[in-house]
Design an enzyme around this catalytic site. Structure first.
Site, PDB file in Angstrom:
ATOM      1  N   LYS A 107       0.991  -0.922   0.064  1.00 57.75           N
ATOM      2  CA  LYS A 107      -0.204  -0.164  -0.326  1.00 57.75           C
ATOM      3  C   LYS A 107       0.911   1.314   0.322  1.00 57.75           C
ATOM      4  CE  LYS A 107      -2.362  -1.320   4.148  1.00 57.75           C
ATOM      5  NZ  LYS A 107      -1.642  -2.973   3.845  1.00 57.75           N
ATOM      6  N   THR A 108       1.860   0.958   0.966  1.00 54.96           N
ATOM      7  CA  THR A 108       2.543   2.467   1.132  1.00 54.96           C
ATOM      8  C   THR A 108       3.062   2.353  -0.201  1.00 54.96           C
ATOM      9  OG1 THR A 108       3.551   1.932   2.847  1.00 54.96           O
ATOM     10  CG2 THR A 108       4.460   3.727   2.094  1.00 54.96           C
ATOM     11  N   ASP A 142      -1.238   6.770   6.379  1.00 60.76           N
ATOM     12  CA  ASP A 142      -1.363   5.137   7.249  1.00 60.76           C
ATOM     13  C   ASP A 142      -1.967   4.891   7.578  1.00 60.76           C
ATOM     14  OD1 ASP A 142      -0.550   2.801   6.223  1.00 60.76           O
ATOM     15  OD2 ASP A 142       1.313   2.455   7.531  1.00 60.76           O
ATOM     16  N   THR A 183      -5.815  -1.146   7.036  1.00 60.72           N
ATOM     17  CA  THR A 183      -6.082  -2.611   6.558  1.00 60.72           C
ATOM     18  C   THR A 183      -7.917  -3.132   7.106  1.00 60.72           C
ATOM     19  OG1 THR A 183      -5.490  -2.368   9.063  1.00 60.72           O
ATOM     20  CG2 THR A 183      -3.667  -4.135   7.569  1.00 60.72           C
ATOM     21  N   ARG A 209       6.767  -8.170   2.051  1.00 66.99           N
ATOM     22  CA  ARG A 209       7.590  -7.633   2.771  1.00 66.99           C
ATOM     23  C   ARG A 209       8.025  -8.852   3.331  1.00 66.99           C
ATOM     24  NH1 ARG A 209       4.361  -4.799   6.510  1.00 66.99           N
ATOM     25  NH2 ARG A 209       5.527  -2.805   5.225  1.00 66.99           N
TER      26      ARG A 209
HETATM   27  P1  ADP Z   1       2.035  -1.929   2.937  1.00 65.53           P
HETATM   28  O1  ADP Z   1       1.720  -0.842   2.828  1.00 65.53           O
HETATM   29  O2  ADP Z   1       1.153  -2.420   2.698  1.00 65.53           O
HETATM   30  O3  ADP Z   1       2.237  -2.882   4.750  1.00 65.53           O
HETATM   31  P2  ADP Z   1       4.561  -1.352   1.801  1.00 65.53           P
HETATM   32  O4  ADP Z   1       4.725  -1.061   0.230  1.00 65.53           O
HETATM   33  O5  ADP Z   1       6.091  -1.193   2.854  1.00 65.53           O
HETATM   34  O6  ADP Z   1       3.490  -3.052   1.831  1.00 65.53           O
HETATM   35  O7  ADP Z   1       5.574  -3.118   0.495  1.00 65.53           O
HETATM   36  C1  ADP Z   1       6.629  -3.752   1.836  1.00 65.53           C
HETATM   37  C2  ADP Z   1       7.693  -3.894   1.483  1.00 65.53           C
HETATM   38  O8  ADP Z   1       7.773  -5.119  -0.251  1.00 65.53           O
HETATM   39  C3  ADP Z   1       8.152  -2.861   0.103  1.00 65.53           C
HETATM   40  O9  ADP Z   1       9.823  -2.177   0.924  1.00 65.53           O
HETATM   41  C4  ADP Z   1       8.233  -3.281  -0.624  1.00 65.53           C
HETATM   42  O10 ADP Z   1       9.323  -3.370  -1.569  1.00 65.53           O
HETATM   43  C5  ADP Z   1       7.674  -4.813  -1.439  1.00 65.53           C
HETATM   44  N1  ADP Z   1       6.460  -4.729  -2.514  1.00 65.53           N
HETATM   45  C6  ADP Z   1       5.158  -4.682  -1.680  1.00 65.53           C
HETATM   46  N2  ADP Z   1       4.508  -4.666  -2.819  1.00 65.53           N
HETATM   47  C7  ADP Z   1       6.054  -5.219  -3.811  1.00 65.53           C
HETATM   48  C8  ADP Z   1       5.399  -4.975  -5.238  1.00 65.53           C
HETATM   49  N3  ADP Z   1       3.563  -5.594  -5.932  1.00 65.53           N
HETATM   50  N4  ADP Z   1       5.738  -5.523  -6.308  1.00 65.53           N
HETATM   51  C9  ADP Z   1       7.373  -5.975  -5.415  1.00 65.53           C
HETATM   52  N5  ADP Z   1       7.561  -5.270  -4.177  1.00 65.53           N
HETATM   53  C10 ADP Z   1       6.705  -4.985  -3.416  1.00 65.53           C
END
Ligand code: ADP
Length: 342
Positions: free
Chosen positions: A71-72, A115, A164, A223
């Protein structure tokens, strides 16, 4: 790491918490580099293209899904694709005053990413309503009954909220997001692509079979895949010749206590507690206390994957460990289980 059994992937996370630069360098920067979530990307492409053609800011976007799915990363990609500025806040800690200062500093088209937006305080959320609709901010000048409300015009910006728990957002708040996108757990194939790309970026040699094994055990979560890769790389450096072969990967996964479904010691403790202490059915509160874990972490971070695995169902009378969970953890399924369960 003297005690093998205590080394859960939870601890693995903390091992790498300082490794933000690694996480940063592995982050895809464009929709093209972002693997999987095809429907979400397609919708984003259309909205981004339309907004660019009209030379307008994008509509507000709500990104929904379990932690670690991107998401981030997507919020940052949206601002990259729009060639706009990016500002960020965390729902739980934002006060009205912080929000006002963030909002008044936005340039036209900027992305404001919040977030855990479901944790934003009620009055802060309400102060966002006119802002999201009319791009104005109601600022009280002075105090008490004589305070005057001044409407401050703002730049047209895009609020990107991540959550979430979409269900915890007040209806009127959720409705103000013109675009709502749901992220799904990744398939092992998608995760394998990312493990391969990232091992290249990290200069790590990895065998295809090892990639496959690690992808299967990453709980459908990017992640976790990245953390596994970083930890197994360390293991391979110390215990092997730095190459991640299938043998080294399997040894490392065993060492970190991660089973074939990606479950670790903590997950097993969850199910042992639910099954042994609560006979397979418990309320969230009681379960979280027994696990000495925060209720929110249990329900938002851990349980969505158990539900996806078919290990857990949420019923009006509590969370229930399914027969699949009993089987996987080596418990007999109680005879009257199906009846009590449905
Ligand atoms: P969330 O905000 O949903 O908790 P993040 O955006 O922080 O998740 O993602 C976590 C890690 O996973 C990031 O460092 C990113 O590098 C990796 N990541 C997430 N989605 C992808 C994707 N579709 N392709 C490649 N790497 C991804």
């Amino acid at each position: 790491m003297e005690n093998h059994h205590e080394t859960t992937s939870k601890q693995m996370e903390s091992l790498n918490e300082g490794d933000e630069s690694l996480e940063y360098s592995l982050r895809p920067q464009s929709l093209r580099e972002f693997i999987g979530q095809e429907k979400v990307k397609e919708q984003l492409r259309i909205h981004i293209e339309a907004a660019k053609q009209r030379q307008e800011a994008l509509e507000h976007i709500l990104l929904v899904g379990p932690p670690g799915l991107g998401k981030t990363t997507l919020a940052k990609i949206i601002s990259n694709e729009m060639s706009s500025g990016f500002k960020q806040g965390i729902g739980a800690v934002i006060e009205r005053i912080d929000l006002a200062s963030m909002l008044t500093n936005l340039e036209p088209g900027d992305v404001l990413f919040i977030d855990e937006i479901h944790r934003i305080k009620g009055h802060v959320q309400e102060s966002l309503y006119p802002t999201m609709e009319d791009y104005t901010l109601d600022l009280p000048i002075g105090q008490g009954p004589s305070a005057e409300i001044v409407q401050v015009p703002l730049s047209r910006f895009t609020l990107v909220g991540a959550t979430t728990r979409e269900g915890l957002l007040a209806g009127p708040f959720r409705d103000r997001f013109g675009i709502r996108l749901h992220l799904e757990y990744y398939t092992p194939n998608e995760i394998q692509i990312v493990i391969r790309t990232n091992s290249e970026k990290m200069n790590v040699q990895i065998d295809e079979e090892a990639e496959k094994e690690m992808s299967r055990r990453s709980r459908g979560t990017m992640r976790i895949a990245n953390k596994l890769l970083a930890n197994i790389r360390d293991y391979a450096t110390v215990k092997g010749d730095s190459i991640i072969s299938l043998e080294i990967a399997a040894e490392a996964l065993e060492f970190y206590g991660i089973d074939e479904l990606g479950l670790d010691d903590w997950d097993r403790l969850y199910f042992r507690t639910l099954i042994e202490k609560f006979k397979g059915r418990a309320g969230l509160k009681a379960l979280a206390i027994a696990l000495t874990e925060d209720e929110r972490t249990v329900s938002e971070v851990y349980e969505p994957y158990y539900i996806k695995l078919g290990f857990l169902t949420l019923t009006p009378t509590g969370r229930v460990a399914t027969d699949v969970a009993h089987g996987h953890l080596g418990y007999e399924v109680p005879q009257d289980f199906q009846r009590t369960f449905f």
